[in-house]
Design a protein around this motif. Structure first.
Motif, PDB file in Angstrom:
ATOM      1  N   THR A  39       0.831  -1.203   0.000  1.00 46.68           N
ATOM      2  CA  THR A  39       0.000   0.000   0.000  1.00 46.68           C
ATOM      3  C   THR A  39       0.865   1.251   0.000  1.00 46.68           C
ATOM      4  O   THR A  39       0.561   2.241  -0.679  1.00 46.68           O
ATOM      5  N   LEU A  40       1.941   1.222   0.746  1.00 50.66           N
ATOM      6  CA  LEU A  40       2.875   2.358   0.769  1.00 50.66           C
ATOM      7  C   LEU A  40       3.542   2.545  -0.589  1.00 50.66           C
ATOM      8  O   LEU A  40       3.710   3.673  -1.059  1.00 50.66           O
ATOM      9  N   TRP A  41       3.937   1.443  -1.215  1.00 48.59           N
ATOM     10  CA  TRP A  41       4.538   1.553  -2.552  1.00 48.59           C
ATOM     11  C   TRP A  41       3.542   2.145  -3.549  1.00 48.59           C
ATOM     12  O   TRP A  41       3.913   2.980  -4.381  1.00 48.59           O
ATOM     13  N   ASN A  42       2.288   1.722  -3.461  1.00 51.90           N
ATOM     14  CA  ASN A  42       1.270   2.251  -4.374  1.00 51.90           C
ATOM     15  C   ASN A  42       1.025   3.742  -4.170  1.00 51.90           C
ATOM     16  O   ASN A  42       0.589   4.432  -5.092  1.00 51.90           O
ATOM     17  N   ALA A  43       1.299   4.218  -2.964  1.00 51.12           N
ATOM     18  CA  ALA A  43       1.083   5.635  -2.640  1.00 51.12           C
ATOM     19  C   ALA A  43       2.374   6.444  -2.744  1.00 51.12           C
ATOM     20  O   ALA A  43       2.442   7.573  -2.251  1.00 51.12           O
ATOM     21  N   GLU A  44       3.375   5.906  -3.419  1.00 41.69           N
ATOM     22  CA  GLU A  44       4.695   6.530  -3.446  1.00 41.69           C
ATOM     23  C   GLU A  44       4.664   7.984  -3.923  1.00 41.69           C
ATOM     24  O   GLU A  44       5.345   8.856  -3.369  1.00 41.69           O
ATOM     25  N   ALA A  45       3.876   8.262  -4.939  1.00 45.79           N
ATOM     26  CA  ALA A  45       3.822   9.629  -5.471  1.00 45.79           C
ATOM     27  C   ALA A  45       3.304  10.603  -4.413  1.00 45.79           C
ATOM     28  O   ALA A  45       3.818  11.721  -4.267  1.00 45.79           O
ATOM     29  N   HIS A  46       2.293  10.185  -3.651  1.00 40.32           N
ATOM     30  CA  HIS A  46       1.749  11.036  -2.598  1.00 40.32           C
ATOM     31  C   HIS A  46       2.754  11.210  -1.464  1.00 40.32           C
ATOM     32  O   HIS A  46       2.904  12.306  -0.913  1.00 40.32           O
TER      33      HIS A  46
END
Length: 228
Positions: free
Chosen positions: A61-68
């Motif tokens: 989940t953290l990787w998926n939110a990397e841009a944020h």
């Protein structure tokens, strides 16, 4: 209408949004950074830990939110093991001891399954003894498994945190992952201690509609010792 996109889950500031417990932990870090910015603080965030049920999906989940995360000066670095992750998180509270820094402080989150809390006893005791930074703060998210649904033995982190002189919060809903998490960072900054945060499968692996207004959460400090 409930927001469903990742963009809305992590950036919405009003209305209600629908997200999972692990997504709420990611949102917590983003909201903390925005609250600091609104208070005139230039802070950064750091997350490290080691996967294990019920927090097995947090790293993805953290990787998926990397841009944020990157847009908000938040760094995610998964640990080789629980102890190394905890040591890295502890180090974020010492940046002011090594000279100049671009930030007023670094708030940090560690995560791991309860057996990982067992392994980190020495690190957590020294972390608690050394203290946290006034504009930093540490949240230790422990994935407990009271019924041994995905563990060889029933486990809980309450006594281990208590033995390390670390207070603990126990959110009972997805919404409280954000609300109590913000209070946890505030407690950590005020008391100079890391704060434990119990995550059970019942909540962290569930999904719910929550209030997106975390930026407006009022945190009252004791006495005259007011902090942003």
């Amino acid at each position: 209408m409930l927001a469903v996109s990742l963009e809305d889950k992590y950036t919405a500031t009003s209305g209600r949004i629908y997200l999972s417990g692990v997504q709420a932990l990611v949102r917590l870090m983003l909201v903390q950074r925005r609250r600091d910015a609104a208070a005139g603080l230039r802070t950064a965030g750091f997350v490290s830990g080691y996967r294990g049920s019920p927090l097995g999906g947090l790293d993805e989940t953290l990787w998926n939110a990397e841009a944020h995360l990157k847009a908000n000066n938040i760094k995610f670095l998964p640990g080789v093991n629980e102890e190394l992750a905890a040591t890295a998180v502890w180090g974020t509270q010492q940046v002011h001891l090594t000279g100049g820094s671009d930030y007023d402080g670094v708030f940090a989150m560690w995560y791991g399954k309860a057996p990982g809390v067992d392994r980190c006893g020495d690190v957590f005791k020294h972390m608690s003894h050394a203290g946290t930074a006034p504009h930093g703060g540490i949240l230790l998210v422990a994935g407990d498994d009271h019924g041994a649904y995905s563990s060889t033995l029933p486990n809980q982190s309450d006594h281990l945190f208590a033995a390390s002189m670390i207070p603990m919060l126990y959110p009972h809903s997805v919404e409280e992952y954000v609300e109590l998490g913000l209070h946890g960072f505030a407690m950590s900054r005020f008391a100079g201690l890391p704060v434990g945060f119990k995550a059970l499968a019942d909540t962290v692996e569930s999904s719910s509609s929550i209030d997106a207004g975390g930026l407006d959460l009022a945190i009252v400090y004791p006495g005259e010792m007011q902090q942003p």
